[in-house]
Design an enzyme around this catalytic site. Structure first.
Site, short mmCIF file in Angstrom:
data_model
loop_
_atom_site.label_atom_id
_atom_site.label_comp_id
_atom_site.label_asym_id
_atom_site.label_seq_id
_atom_site.Cartn_x
_atom_site.Cartn_y
_atom_site.Cartn_z
N ARG A 175 0.85 -1.20 0.00
CA ARG A 175 0.00 0.00 0.00
C ARG A 175 0.88 1.24 0.00
O ARG A 175 0.60 2.22 -0.66
CB ARG A 175 -0.96 -0.01 1.21
CG ARG A 175 -1.65 1.34 1.42
CD ARG A 175 -2.87 1.29 2.33
NE ARG A 175 -2.73 0.46 3.49
CZ ARG A 175 -1.97 0.76 4.57
NH1 ARG A 175 -1.28 1.88 4.59
NH2 ARG A 175 -1.91 -0.07 5.59
N TYR B 171 -17.36 16.25 -15.21
CA TYR B 171 -17.76 14.84 -15.28
C TYR B 171 -18.75 14.57 -14.13
O TYR B 171 -18.51 14.98 -12.98
CB TYR B 171 -16.52 13.95 -15.18
CG TYR B 171 -16.84 12.53 -14.87
CD1 TYR B 171 -17.60 11.76 -15.74
CD2 TYR B 171 -16.40 11.94 -13.69
CE1 TYR B 171 -17.92 10.45 -15.45
CE2 TYR B 171 -16.70 10.62 -13.40
CZ TYR B 171 -17.47 9.88 -14.28
OH TYR B 171 -17.79 8.58 -13.98
N ASP C 206 -8.21 18.62 -14.38
CA ASP C 206 -8.49 17.25 -14.80
C ASP C 206 -8.11 17.16 -16.28
O ASP C 206 -8.76 17.75 -17.14
CB ASP C 206 -9.99 16.94 -14.59
CG ASP C 206 -10.32 15.48 -14.91
OD1 ASP C 206 -9.63 14.88 -15.75
OD2 ASP C 206 -11.29 14.96 -14.33
N LYS D 13 -8.81 6.07 -19.02
CA LYS D 13 -9.14 6.59 -20.35
C LYS D 13 -7.91 6.55 -21.26
O LYS D 13 -7.38 5.50 -21.50
CB LYS D 13 -9.75 7.99 -20.20
CG LYS D 13 -10.84 8.07 -19.11
CD LYS D 13 -12.02 7.21 -19.44
CE LYS D 13 -13.08 7.01 -18.38
NZ LYS D 13 -13.03 7.56 -17.08
#
Ligand code: PLP
Length: 386
Positions: free
Chosen positions: A55, A108, A181, A206
């Site tokens: 992690r 978004y 973004d 994406k």
């Protein structure tokens, strides 16, 4: 390649070589998928490669994080399990309950939902501002309380353009940070840090991943203090990218430049076709000289990318029928993969903003134009539009 040569090299060279040197033992040119949760120590605290628990850090993720930073021109990259995990971690790292964020008015839908339903319940306020109107963004800032100005450019799905350099000045004058973004443009087409942004966000699901086979997110900064805060929260919250997901995004990034050129070529052909079609009432693409953000986009983007939205005569019913009729364009959510996708934002990706200021037109269709043969894409749209 030496670190110094790499920093000075072109985008494509960094995409291929950043983040990893061939393995000294085996010569492997690609980083292994380090499927391990923990690392043997040579005595208590004797870490061999700086890793103690996956992690906190994993070598495959490190290779991706260094590549993300190199491609955005930043000092530090952070990879997450999704774009929204990246966004949430960023908010926890940089905001406190009682603070305020300015959000794009056609962000978004999932970003809006995160702020409206999750962060608001934590005590973080937000107000929408039109992305393309820097003065309105300035007016939405609450001096002393606004910690972040959030820009998505181009936006999803209206492809509105915000002026990154101008909004950076406005945010900084008010003591706020600018977050961009960069999912729709990708690191290849747009470099927000060089234009004054403080943090770049990606849904690596994406264009970064590029093959519709992974969900991931990223943050990139060029500031040691921001990196420290984000790194602390990345580990403390734990929404990290796993090693296999990191490896997939890293592989995708190696061909990002080539793919974005082809996405842009094909999108231009699609735009030309739609603009001439009598059933289409409006084509929305920042590369069109008539697009209100065209000049700014031409200044801050290398090309205009693979996303195209259009509105049709006949309203929602017709838009839904077109979405159901294509064969090469697959009907589906998401974007940025090698294959072309079509969707109805009002009923699909943006259903969560129905009834809010961010509601999208019912006659809107969104295309993620892939890298297939352009003629096949045009023939498919021709059949579907009739
Ligand atoms: N930002 C933009 C512009 C997006 O399109 C998306 C997802 O579609 C996200 C962020 C969220 O990313 P993810 O779905 O990887 O959580």
């Amino acid at each position: 390649m030496s670190e110094r040569d790499l920093v000075k090299s072109g985008f494509e060279t960094r995409a291929v070589h950043a983040g990893y040197e061939p393995d000294p033992t085996t010569g492997a040119v690609i980083p292994p998928i380090y499927a391990t949760s923990t690392y043997a120590q040579d005595g208590v605290g004797g870490l061999r490669g700086g890793y103690e628990y996956s992690r906190s850090g994993n070598p495959t993720r490190t290779a991706l994080e260094e590549t993300l930073a190199a491609l955005e021109g930043g000092s530090h990259g952070f990879a997450f399990a999704s774009g929204l995990a990246a966004e949430d971690t960023l908010v926890r790292a940089l905001c406190r309950p009682g603070d305020h964020v300015v959000l794009p008015d056609d962000a978004y839908g999932g970003t809006f939902r995160l702020f409206d339903k999750v962060e608001r319940a934590w005590g973080l306020e937000h107000s929408p501002a039109p992305v393309s109107d820097t003065d309105a963004i300035a007016a939405a800032i609450r001096p002393g309380r606004t910690k972040l100005v959030w820009l998505e450019t181009p936006t999803n799905p209206m492809l509105t353009i915000g002026d990154i350099a101008a909004v950076a000045r406005v945010a900084h004058d008010a003591g706020a940070l600018l977050v961009v973004d960069n999912t729709f443009a990708s690191s290849y087409l747009q470099q927000p840090l060089s234009l004054g942004a403080d943090v770049v966000v990606h849904s690596t699901t994406k264009y970064a991943g590029g093959h519709s086979d992974v969900v991931g997110g990223a943050l990139v900064v060029d500031d040691a203090d921001l990196a420290e805060r984000i790194g602390y929260h990345q580990n403390a919250i734990g929404g990290v990218a796993g090693p296999f997901d990191s490896w997939l995004v890293l592989r995708g990034l190696k061909t990002l430049a080539l793919r974005m050129e082809r996405h842009s070529d094909n999108a231009e052909r699609v735009v030309e076709f739609l603009a001439d079609h009598p059933g289409v009432t409006e084509v929305i693409y920042p590369g069109l000289p008539g697009h209100p953000g065209h000049e700014v986009a031409a200044r801050q983007m290398r090309r205009f990318g693979g996303m195209v939205s259009f509105r049709v005569a006949g309203g929602e019913e017709r838009a839904l029928a077109i979405c159901a009729a294509t064969e090469v364009f697959t009907l589906g959510e998401s974007l940025g993969g090698v294959e072309s996708l079509i969707e109805h934002p009002g009923r699909m990706t943006h259903a969560s903003v129905a009834g809010t200021d961010l509601e999208v037109p019912a006659d809107l269709v969104r295309l993620s134009v892939g890298i297939e043969t352009a003629e096949d894409l045009l023939a498919d749209l021709g059949r579907a539009l009739g």
